[in-house]
Every structure is written in C-alpha cells, then in structure tokens.
Design a protein around this motif. Sequence first.
Motif, PDB file in Angstrom:
ATOM      1  N   ARG A  29      -0.035   6.250   8.319  1.00  0.00           N
ATOM      2  CA  ARG A  29       0.289   6.189   6.896  1.00  0.00           C
ATOM      3  C   ARG A  29       0.158   4.766   6.366  1.00  0.00           C
ATOM      4  O   ARG A  29      -0.410   4.526   5.297  1.00  0.00           O
ATOM      5  CB  ARG A  29       1.704   6.699   6.658  1.00  0.00           C
ATOM      6  N   ASN A  30       0.704   3.804   7.103  1.00  0.00           N
ATOM      7  CA  ASN A  30       0.656   2.412   6.654  1.00  0.00           C
ATOM      8  C   ASN A  30      -0.780   1.908   6.530  1.00  0.00           C
ATOM      9  O   ASN A  30      -1.115   1.174   5.596  1.00  0.00           O
ATOM     10  CB  ASN A  30       1.445   1.518   7.603  1.00  0.00           C
ATOM     11  N   GLU A  31      -1.630   2.312   7.491  1.00  0.00           N
ATOM     12  CA  GLU A  31      -3.033   1.894   7.431  1.00  0.00           C
ATOM     13  C   GLU A  31      -3.726   2.500   6.211  1.00  0.00           C
ATOM     14  O   GLU A  31      -4.497   1.831   5.524  1.00  0.00           O
ATOM     15  CB  GLU A  31      -3.757   2.296   8.713  1.00  0.00           C
ATOM     16  N   MET A  32      -3.453   3.771   5.930  1.00  0.00           N
ATOM     17  CA  MET A  32      -4.053   4.419   4.761  1.00  0.00           C
ATOM     18  C   MET A  32      -3.583   3.753   3.474  1.00  0.00           C
ATOM     19  O   MET A  32      -4.379   3.470   2.568  1.00  0.00           O
ATOM     20  CB  MET A  32      -3.717   5.912   4.742  1.00  0.00           C
ATOM     21  N   LEU A  33      -2.278   3.499   3.369  1.00  0.00           N
ATOM     22  CA  LEU A  33      -1.743   2.878   2.163  1.00  0.00           C
ATOM     23  C   LEU A  33      -2.291   1.469   1.975  1.00  0.00           C
ATOM     24  O   LEU A  33      -2.505   1.024   0.839  1.00  0.00           O
ATOM     25  CB  LEU A  33      -0.217   2.855   2.219  1.00  0.00           C
ATOM     26  N   ALA A  34      -2.515   0.765   3.071  1.00  0.00           N
ATOM     27  CA  ALA A  34      -3.081  -0.586   2.965  1.00  0.00           C
ATOM     28  C   ALA A  34      -4.495  -0.535   2.394  1.00  0.00           C
ATOM     29  O   ALA A  34      -4.885  -1.382   1.580  1.00  0.00           O
ATOM     30  CB  ALA A  34      -3.085  -1.256   4.337  1.00  0.00           C
ATOM     31  N   ARG A  35      -5.255   0.477   2.782  1.00  0.00           N
ATOM     32  CA  ARG A  35      -6.617   0.621   2.256  1.00  0.00           C
ATOM     33  C   ARG A  35      -6.595   1.002   0.784  1.00  0.00           C
ATOM     34  O   ARG A  35      -7.419   0.521  -0.015  1.00  0.00           O
ATOM     35  CB  ARG A  35      -7.377   1.660   3.079  1.00  0.00           C
ATOM     36  N   ILE A  36      -5.646   1.857   0.402  1.00  0.00           N
ATOM     37  CA  ILE A  36      -5.510   2.221  -1.011  1.00  0.00           C
ATOM     38  C   ILE A  36      -5.084   0.999  -1.820  1.00  0.00           C
ATOM     39  O   ILE A  36      -5.610   0.731  -2.909  1.00  0.00           O
ATOM     40  CB  ILE A  36      -4.497   3.363  -1.180  1.00  0.00           C
ATOM     41  N   ALA A  37      -4.106   0.244  -1.292  1.00  0.00           N
ATOM     42  CA  ALA A  37      -3.622  -0.944  -1.994  1.00  0.00           C
ATOM     43  C   ALA A  37      -4.751  -1.955  -2.208  1.00  0.00           C
ATOM     44  O   ALA A  37      -4.789  -2.642  -3.234  1.00  0.00           O
ATOM     45  CB  ALA A  37      -2.470  -1.582  -1.212  1.00  0.00           C
ATOM     46  N   ALA A  38      -5.668  -2.043  -1.243  1.00  0.00           N
ATOM     47  CA  ALA A  38      -6.788  -2.971  -1.384  1.00  0.00           C
ATOM     48  C   ALA A  38      -7.666  -2.593  -2.579  1.00  0.00           C
ATOM     49  O   ALA A  38      -8.156  -3.466  -3.307  1.00  0.00           O
ATOM     50  CB  ALA A  38      -7.620  -2.988  -0.098  1.00  0.00           C
ATOM     51  N   VAL A  39      -7.854  -1.289  -2.801  1.00  0.00           N
ATOM     52  CA  VAL A  39      -8.626  -0.836  -3.970  1.00  0.00           C
ATOM     53  C   VAL A  39      -7.875  -1.181  -5.250  1.00  0.00           C
ATOM     54  O   VAL A  39      -8.453  -1.720  -6.210  1.00  0.00           O
ATOM     55  CB  VAL A  39      -8.900   0.677  -3.895  1.00  0.00           C
ATOM     56  N   TYR A  40      -6.584  -0.869  -5.290  1.00  0.00           N
ATOM     57  CA  TYR A  40      -5.781  -1.174  -6.476  1.00  0.00           C
ATOM     58  C   TYR A  40      -5.793  -2.673  -6.770  1.00  0.00           C
ATOM     59  O   TYR A  40      -5.890  -3.101  -7.930  1.00  0.00           O
ATOM     60  CB  TYR A  40      -4.338  -0.701  -6.263  1.00  0.00           C
ATOM     61  N   HIS A  41      -5.671  -3.470  -5.719  1.00  0.00           N
ATOM     62  CA  HIS A  41      -5.683  -4.932  -5.886  1.00  0.00           C
ATOM     63  C   HIS A  41      -7.020  -5.387  -6.457  1.00  0.00           C
ATOM     64  O   HIS A  41      -7.067  -6.280  -7.312  1.00  0.00           O
ATOM     65  CB  HIS A  41      -5.422  -5.590  -4.527  1.00  0.00           C
ATOM     66  N   ARG A  42      -8.102  -4.776  -5.988  1.00  0.00           N
ATOM     67  CA  ARG A  42      -9.440  -5.118  -6.462  1.00  0.00           C
ATOM     68  C   ARG A  42      -9.586  -4.852  -7.956  1.00  0.00           C
ATOM     69  O   ARG A  42     -10.339  -5.538  -8.650  1.00  0.00           O
ATOM     70  CB  ARG A  42     -10.458  -4.310  -5.654  1.00  0.00           C
ATOM     71  N   TYR A  43      -8.858  -3.860  -8.451  1.00  0.00           N
ATOM     72  CA  TYR A  43      -8.895  -3.523  -9.874  1.00  0.00           C
ATOM     73  C   TYR A  43      -7.926  -4.372 -10.703  1.00  0.00           C
ATOM     74  O   TYR A  43      -7.815  -4.178 -11.913  1.00  0.00           O
ATOM     75  CB  TYR A  43      -8.564  -2.043 -10.067  1.00  0.00           C
ATOM     76  N   GLY A  44      -7.202  -5.277 -10.066  1.00  0.00           N
ATOM     77  CA  GLY A  44      -6.305  -6.157 -10.808  1.00  0.00           C
ATOM     78  C   GLY A  44      -4.895  -5.652 -10.970  1.00  0.00           C
ATOM     79  O   GLY A  44      -4.127  -6.203 -11.776  1.00  0.00           O
ATOM     80  N   PHE A  45      -4.497  -4.626 -10.210  1.00  0.00           N
ATOM     81  CA  PHE A  45      -3.142  -4.095 -10.304  1.00  0.00           C
ATOM     82  C   PHE A  45      -2.216  -4.874  -9.365  1.00  0.00           C
ATOM     83  O   PHE A  45      -2.622  -5.281  -8.274  1.00  0.00           O
ATOM     84  CB  PHE A  45      -3.112  -2.605  -9.949  1.00  0.00           C
ATOM     85  N   ASP A  46      -0.987  -5.068  -9.799  1.00  0.00           N
ATOM     86  CA  ASP A  46       0.015  -5.786  -9.008  1.00  0.00           C
ATOM     87  C   ASP A  46       1.008  -4.807  -8.382  1.00  0.00           C
ATOM     88  O   ASP A  46       1.346  -3.792  -8.995  1.00  0.00           O
ATOM     89  CB  ASP A  46       0.802  -6.773  -9.878  1.00  0.00           C
ATOM     90  N   PRO A  47       1.532  -5.117  -7.184  1.00  0.00           N
ATOM     91  CA  PRO A  47       2.538  -4.244  -6.574  1.00  0.00           C
ATOM     92  C   PRO A  47       3.884  -4.371  -7.271  1.00  0.00           C
ATOM     93  O   PRO A  47       4.236  -5.433  -7.794  1.00  0.00           O
ATOM     94  CB  PRO A  47       2.611  -4.743  -5.127  1.00  0.00           C
ATOM     95  N   LEU A  48       4.646  -3.281  -7.270  1.00  0.00           N
ATOM     96  CA  LEU A  48       6.010  -3.272  -7.813  1.00  0.00           C
ATOM     97  C   LEU A  48       6.879  -2.429  -6.893  1.00  0.00           C
ATOM     98  O   LEU A  48       6.490  -1.332  -6.502  1.00  0.00           O
ATOM     99  CB  LEU A  48       6.026  -2.677  -9.230  1.00  0.00           C
ATOM    100  N   GLU A  49       8.037  -2.951  -6.546  1.00  0.00           N
ATOM    101  CA  GLU A  49       9.023  -2.188  -5.789  1.00  0.00           C
ATOM    102  C   GLU A  49      10.285  -2.066  -6.630  1.00  0.00           C
ATOM    103  O   GLU A  49      10.823  -3.065  -7.087  1.00  0.00           O
ATOM    104  CB  GLU A  49       9.353  -2.882  -4.455  1.00  0.00           C
TER     105      GLU A  49
END
Length: 497
Positions: A29-49
Amino acid sequence: MSKAKAPRRTRAETPKGFRDYFGPEVTARNEMLARIAAVYHRYGFDPLETSAVETVEALGKFLPDVDRPNAGVFAWQEEDDKDWLALRYDLTAPLARVAAQYRNDLPSPYRRYAMGPVWRNEKPGPGRFRQFYQCDADTVGASTVAADAEICAMLSDVFEDLGLGGDYVVRINNRKVLNGVMEAAGVLDPSEPERFAEERGIVLRAIDKLDRLGEEGVRALLGAGRKDESGDFTKGAGLPDAAADIVLAFTAARRDSGAETCAVLRGLVGASVIGAEGVAELEEMARLLEAQGYGPDRIVIDPSVVRGLGYYTGPVYEAELTFEILDEKGRKKQFGSVAGGGRYDDLVKRFTGQVVPATGVSIGVDRLLAALTAKGRGAETVQGPVVVTVMDKARMAEYQAMVGELRRAGIRAEVYLGNPKNFGNQLKYADKRGSPVAIIQGSDEAAAGVIQVKNLILGAKIAESASLEEWKARPAQVEVARADLVKTVQAMLDDPL
C-alpha cells in the motif's frame, strides 16, 4: 458451596467490520501511495494531513450517499462542553473545514492531496469494512472547469504510472446536464427547487441501477414502480412515458466522440438554461483534454455516470478498471469503479456563507491495490531481513556488531532474539520471516576469525530441485573471513539465481 467461576478471558478478535494489515500489505500500500503522490506532486499539489477527529458540526449533516442526519459516523459527546465529535467519514469534509479556517493564509486556488484511513459506522459485509483508506486530490477556489479537466488528466496519469494503461477509462458527466434533463422531463422547476425532490431522488436511484435492472427495469421505476422477483414493490417516480423516454435517452447519449455526445445532450435538455450550461462545460472539458492528448481510449464523456450526483454541483467523474476478473462463483465480470469525484461548490459555503468553488477526486485505496494484485502489478514480495543467529549468548555484543555493519551498509538485518538453545528454531524463524541469508558463528568460528554465511534462497531451491547436479558448483553455505561479512552478504543478495 459452589466453586466461583473463573473470569472469562478477553477474546482476541478484531472488532466486527475492521481488519488488520500485516507487513507485505502495508508495504504494498505504501509503495502504491508513494507512486500516486509522485503524480500529484508533479501536478503541483501539496500534501495535507488533518485530524482523524472532527466536530460533528464540521462534518455536516449528511454523507455523500446518505440523507439521514449524522448517519454513518462514529460519534461521541464531550463531557465538558457538550460538543459532539466524530471520526472523519471521508477526506473532503475536513478539507472544507481547513479551507474555511485558514482561508486568509492559504493560496487561492488551494491544491492539496491527502491519504489516510476514514471510518463509516455502517453494516459491514463481504469486502465492506468500517475502516478503509482513501487517497484524495482537490482544488479549492477555482471555478473554471479547467480544474475539473486537470483532475481527470491527473487521475489518468495515475493509472498509467501504475501500469494500468489500456485497462481503465475515466468517465465524465455533469450534474447540470442531468438537471436540464429533469427539467425537460417535468420533475425540476427552477422557480421552486424543492418541488419534485422525492421524484428526482427516485429517478437518480433508478438510473444508478441501469446496469443491474436493464432498461425495462429502470423504465418501470421511472413510471408506476417495479415488483422484483421476491414480490417486493418499489415505488416509482410516476413519470409519463414521454418523460421516461427523455431520461433513458440521456443515459444512452454516449457517442464515439465527446462532441457527438454533447450534441445529443444539447438536444435532450431543450430550453433548460442550467442544462445548456452543463453541456457547455462538458464541451470545454472535452476540448481541454483533447488538447493535452487524452483521447476517448482514456477519458470519455459518458452520461450514464450518475453515482453521487445528489452531492455534486457540476462535472462528475468516475474511473473504472475494464479488465475482467472472476467473481466468487467463478463468473467473469469487469473489475469496476476504483475512484470517483466531481465539483462540490456548496461544501465550504457552510462555514463561510459564500460559495467557494471546489473540485476533487477520491481513490479507493484497497480496491485499487486489489486490482494491481489481480493484474500482477502490485509490489514485489518483500524480502525479509538477514538474520544473525545466536550460538553463544555470551557473545551477543559481537552478534550486534555484525548486524550494525550490515545495517550501515544499507542491508536489512536483525539478531535472533528468541531462545537460542534450539538452532533449528532459529532457521525456522528466518524461513518464516522470508530471510534471504543467515549468519552463523559459534565459538570455533570465532576463534578462527571466520563466519558461516547460509544462502537460504539457494538452499530452498536445492531442496526442491529434482537433481543436485546443477547446484553442485554453488554451495548454499560458505565459510568466509569475518572481515568479509558485508561483501559476502551483498553478493548473495545481488545474485538473481
């Protein structure tokens, strides 16, 4: 005198509707989410918790798919101030609170992604849990449908990066178009928005059952009602045949291109102003996506997408995986939906009193991970640690020194910390951990300045081989100088066998 009963032992069981995740599942799961996060980051989105707990007031009076007040949440009342708190049921409601609370500090538009568990107080069932993971991306503060098109493009890129190219489609519809169809069908009066609310709800639910009931079943629900095989009767929307024809034509309006589909929809909404506005938004999204190279093989305009339309205010989208799997009865079926979203311009308004445009998507993490596993594209099997066995408890410091050297070289390693008396149990432990290598050093080896390095993967292959000839030149256990520990282990780990 009767003997007092011994107290019952606490049962070791997971609460109903919940589950435990172990090492390989968590890693995948963590590996999949990291790959998804990389796409989101590429689009200029910031993480929020955000906090897992929100006030019930902040969460709102309904879930996206439930119309009962505060239904479906795990909530409790604070003793001191009497406020009600609840576990978040999705990642969108907390975003609305954040967007309102920090509106003077955040950039506008605000683009964020969030990943984490959510909780639903609902009846559990097969594959339906009360705690599950979501992965969201949203843009708050952009009214242009270019923001909606961007979310769809980003979602498409996620599937491509996960190796699902050719096995998915992102389908787009628009709530405004459906409102226009409702108006043309006579169940929406723009001057009295609340009028015909019950009928519209029945129409929405009927359309959503099109795949299961077929056109005949949906037509019955649009009309007087439908009796199922058990004899149970479901009340219909009471539409005349001509109005039902308009609704069914809407669900079947998809054509080969977005432009052709929009032309059909424009004819169906007739004189409806809101309907024409929705068609124009779909046309604009189709134009923007086509300009970026997202053709109908990846993203399509599809009026049959209706899930959640009661929650959204404009464009809606749903991602489906199109490859086939076998159900519990061995029958082939399409994997189905793994993500959905749309525009929800009214959610932040609850806090600010002003319309704040917002759009976003949510990915069902568990379902997407199951899909990757079904396609053989999940994370590779996680290799266990190198295990340094313990032959002499008095030499624990030396064993720890070995582990330290391995770790500093970037090799995952651990010392066996169980009872060392039975050496066989140590190797069984290494096998259960999926360890590739075991290190052995007794007093004789220590005196000679050597160690035994056992290749457990090679050993397993030799054990299962019908002939030992092919392995004679490759012993599964070698004796090397103590100074060559790291070099020898690294060479075994790098050996593809």
